[in-house]
Design an enzyme around this catalytic site. Structure first.
Site, PDB file in Angstrom:
ATOM      1  N   GLY A  29      63.605  40.080  45.450  1.00  0.00           N
ATOM      2  CA  GLY A  29      62.546  39.342  44.787  1.00  0.00           C
ATOM      3  C   GLY A  29      62.806  39.319  43.289  1.00  0.00           C
ATOM      4  N   GLU A 132      43.433  31.925  35.278  1.00  0.00           N
ATOM      5  CA  GLU A 132      43.091  32.465  36.591  1.00  0.00           C
ATOM      6  C   GLU A 132      42.032  33.545  36.422  1.00  0.00           C
ATOM      7  OE1 GLU A 132      47.214  31.732  39.107  1.00  0.00           O
ATOM      8  OE2 GLU A 132      46.694  33.760  38.506  1.00  0.00           O
ATOM      9  N   HIS A 253      43.391  39.482  48.458  1.00  0.00           N
ATOM     10  CA  HIS A 253      43.227  38.187  47.812  1.00  0.00           C
ATOM     11  C   HIS A 253      41.954  37.547  48.357  1.00  0.00           C
ATOM     12  CE1 HIS A 253      43.912  34.208  46.209  1.00  0.00           C
ATOM     13  NE2 HIS A 253      44.975  34.649  45.567  1.00  0.00           N
ATOM     14  N   ARG A 302      39.833  39.757  40.878  1.00  0.00           N
ATOM     15  CA  ARG A 302      39.920  39.598  42.332  1.00  0.00           C
ATOM     16  C   ARG A 302      39.066  40.600  43.107  1.00  0.00           C
ATOM     17  NH1 ARG A 302      46.393  38.194  42.978  1.00  0.00           N
ATOM     18  NH2 ARG A 302      46.210  36.062  42.205  1.00  0.00           N
ATOM     19  N   HIS A 363      46.717  41.626  50.137  1.00  0.00           N
ATOM     20  CA  HIS A 363      47.576  40.797  49.295  1.00  0.00           C
ATOM     21  C   HIS A 363      48.577  41.605  48.478  1.00  0.00           C
ATOM     22  CE1 HIS A 363      48.829  37.388  46.940  1.00  0.00           C
ATOM     23  NE2 HIS A 363      48.345  37.884  45.814  1.00  0.00           N
ATOM     24  N   ARG A 398      44.862  44.645  40.288  1.00  0.00           N
ATOM     25  CA  ARG A 398      45.839  43.831  39.549  1.00  0.00           C
ATOM     26  C   ARG A 398      45.182  42.579  38.985  1.00  0.00           C
ATOM     27  NH1 ARG A 398      49.518  39.411  41.047  1.00  0.00           N
ATOM     28  NH2 ARG A 398      48.480  39.409  43.058  1.00  0.00           N
ATOM     29  N   SER A 403      51.840  40.376  38.231  1.00  0.00           N
ATOM     30  CA  SER A 403      52.876  41.023  39.039  1.00  0.00           C
ATOM     31  C   SER A 403      54.262  40.449  38.760  1.00  0.00           C
ATOM     32  CB  SER A 403      52.549  40.904  40.528  1.00  0.00           C
ATOM     33  OG  SER A 403      52.264  39.572  40.862  1.00  0.00           O
TER      34      SER A 403
END
Length: 858
Positions: A29, A132, A253, A302, A363, A398, A403
């Site tokens: 990743g 966000e 999430h 979140r 999530h 988070r 991330s």
């Protein structure tokens, strides 16, 4: 039996093949790819092997829709990003890690661009930014509308493929760390799928191992994570003896596309950026339930949104809510969120005309393998980065799109650490660990137990029931080794640690919502775990304090926490703030509350109004950190012990305006007092410079401030006498009277404390010889004239150290020192030093900083 022998390992055959490399990176990743590429840039001569469980682009990164967060907008700042990150994480974050993230973040994004990432652009050609949940500014850079992760992954994979110095092994499951005799990582065992036997094992020998294996979402029945996210790296690190932290903080999430009550496995998410562009949540009755639930409403962090959705579903008796973005229109949906639009339509929902059914799903893991700021775990030679790691950036929750940024920033930090020097290759020691294996048939029950008992809403009895279920599953007979059994073992070990961590924290915080927990303020502390009999260990977070700053203070003899009953700086700061705030730092002063908006940010200079010697700058900095709960950026322009001029800027502080004004008086009280002591000390030290005598203090200090006062004396060029009555024995005239003579007093001290430094105070010449005969190591000459001091020095002739004290002044200091005494003891240094005038100047927006650049915040 060694500690390593007590740890388990996966049941597998001995390696049938071995390869050698300098650095092994496990995971492809953003974190793994960035580590590999940056390390090649910094140390092109190193051999590098990158291992991935599937193909290079099959990981969580490519599913990241919203984007990557960084303070890139001209009106945004790292400080604002810092404040939002700490607020989202309920201040369980490591402030030093967050500061590294937000200050190095913009450069990390630019690095991605230089590696070929094509971010979306605005009409002026700049990077297009959106907002966000939890962010108070537009700072989310995105690509392909809602395909940011896929674009970053594409660019980095292209760069890796173009680098002949990076070897790649695909379809390889990491099994266990190879450990040297000293417990350090010496490589790893692997199973390459599709090659050789189904249970075939190979080994990679490496001088350092970097885990970038992603998350553990597959321990839950419904998740946004891909199938490969089975917690392999986390389980491997646990079996190697590494510490893990914050595993209870699993982020759900809030807006995952609801596909029906029986949906299992990876679920498509509907990015938070959709709400950032103006979509809003409604319950089954059409009520906008986020209005009034949080000050940021639908753009709350979140954890707040997931909790509100859970309440709304409970209140309406449904298993989903709705996201309303119909007002976007077809053109905006097609341009800004083409991937989400296609996914919804593929499942029979047209968001242009219909409400989107959504529900929370597992999530992101905010916790993981505990690392320092260079990515080093508690196992030497083993590093971790990305979702598998716990840097402390995320705290209890988070902040959206942090991330991807964390993956790059800390990948670069790991690369720098590895490039600075690698250990020699170590020989793996014989592995005495007990092999373990789980039945892959238990995985559905494991996921069901975790979803039902350790999901968004948690209770102690439910968590215990989950642990009981997991223990029952672990007791089932295991089949032969192989991919499914190894993955099941990893899932079981990780799930158990998550449930254990959640049960160990009775008070809810962030994404760990304990419905049965205590109410009121939650003390911030991390629970650290290892796979060992000692169980969890709480690690206090010190109220947002910088770990590096606390270490600096401790090295200076000013510990934050209470050692051996002595007053500690944390206690002093709390008491001082309590005096100002009538109850502690949760309250703001009345004037600031009335005149300053709560979210206003500002820059202030700490300025010397008069010339002097500085002492206490780290102490003042710690006060600002405490009041701001870590949401502050400081920059020192000088150091303790330096001479400063009138008008000189000593430190720049950036934070919420209210916090700066609240901390001002307490910070300056410490700083002006300590600098006054240092300034007076320097005058005395200058007066006796070159004589061979040294200046030292006494215990004539302000109650509670002794450690600070004595540190300030050192900053001014003096040395410290004893700290307390227990550090040395000082026999004065009253002791002589009580003991019946100086010899008797000395013998009594020697009998009770044989190794304690012994000093005797005299006020007449004729007392010196008896003191020497009794064994005095140091003689304090109290109120001796300069001629008498010279006579005493000649008499002693080096048989003991001599200190002159009492009746001293600056005018005669050099004459006293010239007699040959070893020390001048001056109580006035600490009991009557005038404070040095130092002030805090709040700057207007755009005011230039010390370097001539405009650094004020608005």
């Amino acid at each position: 039996m060694s500690a390593a022998a007590a740890l388990p390992r996966l049941r597998a055959d001995r390696p049938g093949w071995t390869v050698h490399t300098d650095v092994l990176v496990v995971g492809s990743g953003i974190a793994g790819l960035a580590t590999a590429l940056r390390l090649r840039e910094l140390a092109p001569g190193l051999r590098l092997l990158l291992v991935t469980k599937d193909v290079l682009d099959n990981g969580s990164t490519r599913w990241a829709q919203g984007g990557i967060a960084a303070a890139l907008h001209p009106l945004d700042t790292p400080l604002a990003h810092l404040a939002d990150t700490l607020a989202a994480g309920s201040h369980f974050n490591d402030p030093d890690a967050v500061r590294a993230l937000v200050t190095e973040g913009p450069a990390a994004v630019r690095w991605l661009i230089e590696r070929g990432t094509g971010f979306d652009r605005d009409r002026a050609g700049g990077i297009a930014l959106t907002r966000e949940g939890g962010h108070r500014a537009d700072r989310i850079a995105h690509a392909g509308g809602d395909a940011t992760g896929a674009e970053i992954e594409r660019a980095l994979i292209d760069a890796v493929r173009a680098d002949p110095g990076i070897e790649v092994i695909k379809h390889a499951l990491a099994l266990d760390a190879l450990l040297a005799a000293d417990g350090s990582a010496a490589g790893m065992t692997l199973h390459v799928m599709g090659e050789g036997r189904p249970d075939g094992v190979g080994a990679v020998r490496a001088r350092a191992v970097v885990l970038a294996t992603g998350g553990m979402g597959q321990i839950y029945a419904a998740t946004t994570n891909p199938d490969v996210s089975t917690g392999d790296g986390l389980a491997l690190a646990l079996r190697a003896g590494a510490a893990v932290r914050d595993l209870e903080f699993v982020q759900f999430h809030p807006t995952v596309l609801w596909l029906g009550p029986d949906a299992r496995g990876q679920q498509p998410l509907v990015s938070e950026a959709v709400r950032g562009e103006g979509a809003f949540l409604v319950d089954a009755r059409g009520r906008r339930f986020m209005a009034g639930a949080h000050e940021l409403a639908d753009l709350a962090p979140r954890d707040a949104v997931a909790k509100a959705i859970s309440r709304a579903m409970r209140d309406t008796g449904t298993d989903h809510v709705y996201l309303d973005a119909r007002h976007f229109g077809a053109a905006k949906w097609e341009a800004r969120f083409p991937t989400i639009l296609a996914t919804c339509r593929a499942h029979g929902i047209d968001p242009v005309t219909q409400l989107i059914p959504v529900t929370p799903a597992a999530h992101y893991a905010s916790g993981g393998v505990h690392t320092d700021l260079r990515g080093r775990t508690t196992v030497p030679g083993l590093y971790a980065v990305g979702e598998v790691a716990c840097t402390g950036v995320h705290g209890a929750n988070r902040l959206a799109s942090n991330s991807l940024l964390e993956g790059v920033v800390f990948a670069h930090r790991i690369a720098a650490d590895l490039a600075a020097g690698l250990p020699d290759a170590a020989e793996p020691a014989p592995d005495p660990r007990t092999p373990v294996l789980a039945d892959p048939g238990t995985v559905p029950e494991l996921r069901a137990a975790m979803s039902a008992r350790a999901g968004v809403v948690r209770r102690g009895p439910d968590l215990q029931a989950a642990l009981d279920t997991l223990d029952d599953l672990a007791a089932r007979p295991a089949p032969a080794p192989g991919l499914d059994a190894w993955q099941a073992t990893n899932l079981l070990q990780v799930a158990r640690m998550v449930a254990l961590a959640a049960l160990a924290r009775p008070a809810g915080a962030g994404t760990h919502w304990r419905e049965d927990g205590p109410t009121g303020p939650v003390e911030a502390a991390r629970a650290e775990f290892r796979l060992s009999p000692d169980g969890p260990r709480p690690v206090p977070l010190h109220g947002g304090q910088s770990g590096a700053l606390l270490a600096e203070l401790a090295a200076a003899g000013i510990p934050w926490s209470r050692p051996h009953g002595r007053p500690a700086l944390g206690d002093l700061v709390a008491a001082a703030l309590g005096e100002d705030l009538d109850g502690g730092p949760e309250r703001i002063d009345a004037t600031s509350a009335a005149t300053v908006p709560a979210d206003q940010l500002a820059t202030a200079h700490v300025v010397a109004r008069r010339a002097g010697v500085l002492a206490g700058l780290p102490v003042a900095e710690a006060v600002f950190h405490q009041v701001a709960r870590g949401a502050v950026l400081t920059e020192r322009h000088t150091a303790d012990g330096e001479r400063v001029k009138a008008g000189q800027v000593l430190m720049t502080v950036r934070g919420r305006t209210r916090d700066l004004l609240t901390a001002e008086r307490t910070a300056l009280n410490f700083l002006t007092r300590m600098s006054g002591v240092a300034t007076l000390t320097r005058r005395w030290a200058d007066a006796i410079d070159g004589t061979g005598a040294r200046l030292r203090d006494s215990r004539k200090t302000i109650p509670g401030l002794r450690a600070l006062d004595k540190y300030a004396v050192r900053c001014g060029g003096g040395v410290n006498h004893r700290y307390s009555l227990a550090d040395a024995a000082l026999i004065k005239d009253n002791h002589v009277v009580a003991a019946g003579g100086v010899a008797e007093a000395v013998r009594a001290v020697r009998a009770a404390h044989p190794g304690l430094p012994l000093e005797v105070e005299v006020d007449r010449i004729d007392q010196i010889e008896p003191a020497l005969a009794a064994g005095a190591e140091e003689i304090l000459l109290d109120n001796f004239t300069v001629p008498r001091l010279a006579e005493a020095v000649a008499l002693v002739a080096g048989r003991a150290r001599l200190e002159a004290s009492g009746g001293l002044d600056l005018a005669s200091a050099r004459d006293v020192a010239a007699t040959g005494v070893d020390y001048l003891a001056v109580g006035a240094l600490t009991h009557s030093a005038p404070a040095l005038d130092i002030a805090l100047d709040l700057l207007p927006a755009g005011h230039p900083g010390p370097d001539g650049t405009g650094r004020a915040e608005t």
